[in-house]
Design an enzyme around this catalytic site. Structure first.
Site, PDB file in Angstrom:
ATOM      1  N   ARG A  32       0.854  -1.187   0.000  1.00 45.19           N
ATOM      2  CA  ARG A  32       0.000   0.000   0.000  1.00 45.19           C
ATOM      3  C   ARG A  32       0.887   1.233   0.000  1.00 45.19           C
ATOM      4  O   ARG A  32       1.952   1.252   0.624  1.00 45.19           O
ATOM      5  CB  ARG A  32      -0.898   0.037   1.247  1.00 45.19           C
ATOM      6  CG  ARG A  32      -2.174  -0.744   1.111  1.00 45.19           C
ATOM      7  CD  ARG A  32      -3.130  -0.141   0.077  1.00 45.19           C
ATOM      8  NE  ARG A  32      -4.356  -0.903  -0.070  1.00 45.19           N
ATOM      9  CZ  ARG A  32      -4.562  -1.876  -0.962  1.00 45.19           C
ATOM     10  NH1 ARG A  32      -3.605  -2.218  -1.802  1.00 45.19           N
ATOM     11  NH2 ARG A  32      -5.723  -2.487  -1.047  1.00 45.19           N
ATOM     12  N   ASP A  60       4.462   0.075  -6.960  1.00 45.37           N
ATOM     13  CA  ASP A  60       3.177  -0.275  -7.576  1.00 45.37           C
ATOM     14  C   ASP A  60       2.043   0.449  -6.873  1.00 45.37           C
ATOM     15  O   ASP A  60       0.958   0.600  -7.433  1.00 45.37           O
ATOM     16  CB  ASP A  60       2.952  -1.794  -7.503  1.00 45.37           C
ATOM     17  CG  ASP A  60       1.697  -2.224  -8.242  1.00 45.37           C
ATOM     18  OD1 ASP A  60       1.640  -2.007  -9.475  1.00 45.37           O
ATOM     19  OD2 ASP A  60       0.759  -2.742  -7.597  1.00 45.37           O
ATOM     20  N   GLU A  83      -2.138   8.004  -4.634  1.00 48.61           N
ATOM     21  CA  GLU A  83      -2.515   7.433  -5.936  1.00 48.61           C
ATOM     22  C   GLU A  83      -3.982   7.634  -6.312  1.00 48.61           C
ATOM     23  O   GLU A  83      -4.344   7.486  -7.484  1.00 48.61           O
ATOM     24  CB  GLU A  83      -2.157   5.945  -5.995  1.00 48.61           C
ATOM     25  CG  GLU A  83      -3.023   5.043  -5.119  1.00 48.61           C
ATOM     26  CD  GLU A  83      -2.602   3.583  -5.194  1.00 48.61           C
ATOM     27  OE1 GLU A  83      -1.431   3.284  -4.916  1.00 48.61           O
ATOM     28  OE2 GLU A  83      -3.464   2.740  -5.514  1.00 48.61           O
ATOM     29  N   HIS A 126      -0.506   0.506  -9.741  1.00 49.52           N
ATOM     30  CA  HIS A 126      -1.297  -0.439  -8.928  1.00 49.52           C
ATOM     31  C   HIS A 126      -1.833  -1.587  -9.800  1.00 49.52           C
ATOM     32  O   HIS A 126      -3.029  -1.918  -9.754  1.00 49.52           O
ATOM     33  CB  HIS A 126      -2.454   0.271  -8.217  1.00 49.52           C
ATOM     34  CG  HIS A 126      -2.877  -0.407  -6.945  1.00 49.52           C
ATOM     35  ND1 HIS A 126      -3.149   0.265  -5.789  1.00 49.52           N
ATOM     36  CD2 HIS A 126      -3.059  -1.716  -6.653  1.00 49.52           C
ATOM     37  CE1 HIS A 126      -3.502  -0.592  -4.842  1.00 49.52           C
ATOM     38  NE2 HIS A 126      -3.461  -1.815  -5.352  1.00 49.52           N
TER      39      HIS A 126
END
Ligand code: NAD
Ligand code: COI
Length: 333
Positions: A237, A261, A266, A298
């Protein structure tokens, strides 16, 4: 007829929705590509279940109250993380909630280990060189993964698969979890503290949830404890990593690379096509241009297998709730 409305459905998910509906003729599933928000909540009028995948878009009172006013009290998530949800409000408006805690841990674990291997082998630098028609070997020499110590933080569903993959490379694998898995403990994989893992690992991969106590698990103090030239992969996360601290450590040369990622800011950034436009977040624009930073939006989870599982299990859970059953994917709060 029982009716489900699924928000935020992508084309790849629609395939799985259609396949599920074909097997459940007594259920009507309508879909929209819009996310669930206070503005779109009225679209749920007349439905029994609201099915969502928010990925950073919060679900609080402004969204839940209109649903409850429509008599809807079942919310099924197509993903693992419940961090977009306001549980106080879910309680207040009597919601039953499910998630999909285990869709395909391999999707995320293999992405994380692929990115770690790419960092060790400087693949982004090499790809950029080749794209520029520079086919010279030096100075882009890599480190063999089998010669590295890989530290896995969190040995739940995803971390355990990451360990298998890292072992497949022949790397030395160490792991840290607050609650040790007995099978892994018997294999002698665990170190006792996060600090020990940070001190020994050449590559660190994060597989813990973004709960408040894990906020900025990676920060200036923890980076000091790491080996020089370590690399970090965050497919956990965004809030696990203090991005500014990592940027400073990349600039100083303390860290050799970073694969991101998930990113702390985000929401509204990832899963949007910014082609032809500047990124609204200059920090992300900076990270993307660095040849030792791998940014993916993500998408560690994003495979056909995972997409199918997420849709099927979340629709199954909705059906179970309507039938008065408690699905195995129930979220207790
Ligand atoms: P899981 O619940 O099976 O495992 C999490 C593990 O972390 C548990 O064993 C827990 O004890 C441990 N843990 C929690 N806090 C810790 C800490 N501070 N130190 C050490 N251990 C700690 O979860 P999972 O299915 O393996 O998923 C892990 C995380 O991956 C999810 O919470 C989610 O945030 C993330 N995720 C990312 C993607 C993606 O596409 N990038 C997809 C799915 C999940
Ligand atoms: C999850 O399942 O929690 C993820 O991180 C992936 C999802 C947001 C699409």
């Amino acid at each position: 007829m029982m009716k489900i409305i699924a928000f935020g459905i992508r084309e790849d998910e629609q395939v799985a929705v259609d396949a599920w509906v074909a097997k459940h003729p007594g259920v009507q599933v309508d879909t929209t590509n819009e996310l669930l928000t206070s503005e779109t909540a009225p679209m749920a009028a007349g439905y029994d279940v609201v099915n969502i995948l928010q990925a950073g878009v919060p679900v609080g009172e402004a969204t839940l109250k209109p649903l409850a006013d429509l008599g809807i009290h079942i919310l099924t998530l197509r993903n693992v993380g419940t961090d977009d949800l306001d549980f106080e409000m879910l309680k207040k408006y009597n919601f039953h909630v499910s998630n999909v805690p285990r869709y395909s841990p391999n999707a995320i674990a293999e992405h994380a280990m692929i990115q770690m291997a790419r960092l060790f082998r400087h693949m982004k630098q090499m790809d950029i060189k080749v794209y520029r028609h520079d086919l010279a070997w030096a100075p882009t020499i890599g480190r063999e993964v089998r010669k590295q110590t890989i530290g896995i933080v969190g040995t739940g569903n995803i971390g355990r698969v990451a360990i298998q993959i890292a072992k497949g490379f022949g790397a030395k694998v160490i792991a840290y979890d607050k609650y040790q898995n007995p099978e892994l403990a018997a294999q002698g994989v665990y170190v006792d503290t996060l600090d020990e893992l940070l001190a020994q690992a050449d590559g660190i991969s994060l597989h813990v949830p973004g709960i408040p106590e894990n906020h900025y698990l990676i920060n200036p103090d923890s980076i000091v404890k790491m080996k020089d030239h370590a690399v970090i992969v965050n497919a956990g996360r965004g809030n696990l990593v203090d991005t500014d601290a990592v940027i400073a450590a990349l600039d100083s040369g303390k860290l050799d690379g970073f694969a991101m990622d998930t990113y702390e800011d985000e929401g509204g950034l990832f899963n949007v096509d910014w082609a032809g436009q500047d990124f609204p977040d200059p920090r992300v624009a900076d990270l993307i241009t660095r040849d030792n930073v791998l940014v993916s939006p993500h998408t560690a989870f994003y495979t056909w297998t995972a997409s199918e599982e997420m849709v099927e299990q979340s629709l199954d859970a909705g059906l179970a709730f309507v039938n008065g059953e408690i699905p195995e994917q129930v979220v207790k709060f």
